[in-house]
Design a protein around this motif. Structure first.
Motif, PDB file in Angstrom:
ATOM      1  N   PRO A  96       1.351  -1.259  -0.182  1.00 18.10           N
ATOM      2  CA  PRO A  96       0.047  -0.372  -0.064  1.00 18.10           C
ATOM      3  C   PRO A  96       0.870   1.236  -0.032  1.00 18.10           C
ATOM      4  O   PRO A  96       1.905   0.786   0.868  1.00 18.10           O
ATOM      5  CB  PRO A  96      -0.700  -0.449   1.156  1.00 18.10           C
ATOM      6  N   LEU A  97       0.269   2.111  -0.774  1.00 14.86           N
ATOM      7  CA  LEU A  97       0.955   3.602  -0.933  1.00 14.86           C
ATOM      8  C   LEU A  97       1.010   4.698   0.666  1.00 14.86           C
ATOM      9  O   LEU A  97       2.211   5.003   0.923  1.00 14.86           O
ATOM     10  CB  LEU A  97       0.503   4.190  -1.654  1.00 14.86           C
ATOM     11  N   ALA A  98       0.912   3.888   1.556  1.00 22.39           N
ATOM     12  CA  ALA A  98       0.476   4.903   2.703  1.00 22.39           C
ATOM     13  C   ALA A  98       1.736   3.783   3.404  1.00 22.39           C
ATOM     14  O   ALA A  98       2.039   4.763   3.959  1.00 22.39           O
ATOM     15  CB  ALA A  98      -0.080   4.437   4.082  1.00 22.39           C
ATOM     16  N   ARG A  99       2.446   2.598   3.268  1.00 23.14           N
ATOM     17  CA  ARG A  99       2.962   2.452   4.119  1.00 23.14           C
ATOM     18  C   ARG A  99       4.225   2.899   3.142  1.00 23.14           C
ATOM     19  O   ARG A  99       5.458   2.628   4.246  1.00 23.14           O
ATOM     20  CB  ARG A  99       2.780   0.255   3.717  1.00 23.14           C
ATOM     21  N   LEU A 100       4.074   2.452   1.730  1.00 23.52           N
ATOM     22  CA  LEU A 100       5.573   2.993   1.347  1.00 23.52           C
ATOM     23  C   LEU A 100       5.678   4.849   1.784  1.00 23.52           C
ATOM     24  O   LEU A 100       7.295   5.316   2.074  1.00 23.52           O
ATOM     25  CB  LEU A 100       5.154   2.630  -0.086  1.00 23.52           C
ATOM     26  N   LYS A 101       4.622   5.314   2.020  1.00 22.94           N
ATOM     27  CA  LYS A 101       4.404   6.916   2.227  1.00 22.94           C
ATOM     28  C   LYS A 101       5.655   6.757   3.493  1.00 22.94           C
ATOM     29  O   LYS A 101       6.750   7.561   3.567  1.00 22.94           O
ATOM     30  CB  LYS A 101       3.536   7.624   1.869  1.00 22.94           C
ATOM     31  N   ALA A 102       4.968   5.557   4.551  1.00 26.97           N
ATOM     32  CA  ALA A 102       5.835   5.312   5.972  1.00 26.97           C
ATOM     33  C   ALA A 102       7.077   4.714   5.866  1.00 26.97           C
ATOM     34  O   ALA A 102       7.957   5.479   6.807  1.00 26.97           O
ATOM     35  CB  ALA A 102       4.778   4.781   6.761  1.00 26.97           C
ATOM     36  N   ALA A 103       7.822   4.506   5.156  1.00 28.03           N
ATOM     37  CA  ALA A 103       9.104   3.468   5.100  1.00 28.03           C
ATOM     38  C   ALA A 103       8.567   3.164   3.609  1.00 28.03           C
ATOM     39  O   ALA A 103       8.799   2.008   2.999  1.00 28.03           O
ATOM     40  CB  ALA A 103       8.542   2.417   5.822  1.00 28.03           C
ATOM     41  N   PRO A 104       9.693   3.980   2.983  1.00 27.31           N
ATOM     42  CA  PRO A 104       9.461   3.814   1.712  1.00 27.31           C
ATOM     43  C   PRO A 104      10.631   2.802   0.941  1.00 27.31           C
ATOM     44  O   PRO A 104      10.726   2.136   0.139  1.00 27.31           O
ATOM     45  CB  PRO A 104      10.431   4.727   0.967  1.00 27.31           C
ATOM     46  N   GLN A 105      11.253   2.036   2.300  1.00 31.71           N
ATOM     47  CA  GLN A 105      12.051   0.703   2.257  1.00 31.71           C
ATOM     48  C   GLN A 105      11.589  -0.344   2.072  1.00 31.71           C
ATOM     49  O   GLN A 105      12.408  -1.005   2.664  1.00 31.71           O
ATOM     50  CB  GLN A 105      13.584   1.329   3.269  1.00 31.71           C
ATOM     51  N   ALA A 106      10.562  -0.403   2.514  1.00 31.73           N
ATOM     52  CA  ALA A 106       9.252  -1.073   2.856  1.00 31.73           C
ATOM     53  C   ALA A 106       9.437  -2.453   1.707  1.00 31.73           C
ATOM     54  O   ALA A 106       9.910  -2.143   0.630  1.00 31.73           O
ATOM     55  CB  ALA A 106       8.341  -0.612   3.261  1.00 31.73           C
ATOM     56  N   LEU A 107      10.194  -3.656   2.639  1.00 32.56           N
ATOM     57  CA  LEU A 107       9.920  -4.899   1.440  1.00 32.56           C
ATOM     58  C   LEU A 107       8.999  -5.441   1.018  1.00 32.56           C
ATOM     59  O   LEU A 107       8.600  -6.870   0.425  1.00 32.56           O
ATOM     60  CB  LEU A 107      10.663  -5.843   2.325  1.00 32.56           C
TER      61      LEU A 107
END
Length: 119
Positions: A96-107
């Motif tokens: 989800p974009l919200a997760r990537l915005k919070a942690a752009p390095q999320a795997l």
């Protein structure tokens, strides 16, 4: 994900990496490693051996954490270049974009990250 969104995430990752590197340089007093920068402190004779060992262990732990954070950012930039950024490495679902915005390095997506952390 749109090309504009990918470009924004790339910029955010590059800024995050530059900021972390600048912070490390300031904390270390130059380009040397944290342990090297703290060597003078470890040599002070007024500290007990236990204090010195604890300080050294903390420095090594912080250095490892900072290295892991830089590695995660670099890995995200690699996924971005490969065209796989934003997809969960476990289930291949879109993160989800919200997760990537919070942690752009999320795997991983949140579900897979929770499974990963549990075991």
């Amino acid at each position: 994900m749109t090309p504009l969104a990918l470009a924004n995430f790339k910029l955010a990752l590059l800024q995050q990496r530059a900021s972390l590197r600048d912070q490390l340089i300031q904390l270390r007093g130059g380009a040397s490693g944290r342990a090297e920068a703290s060597a003078a402190h470890f040599g002070e004779h007024e500290d007990s051996q236990a204090q010195t060992a604890t300080a050294r262990d903390l420095e090594f732990a912080l250095d490892a954490h900072e290295s892991e954070e830089l590695d995660a950012i670099d890995a995200a930039l690699t996924r971005l270049a490969a065209g796989t950024y934003g997809s969960c490495v476990d289930c291949n679902a879109a993160i989800p974009l919200a997760r990537l915005k919070a942690a752009p390095q999320a795997l991983r997506c949140i579900h897979c990250q929770e499974k990963f952390e549990k075991g």
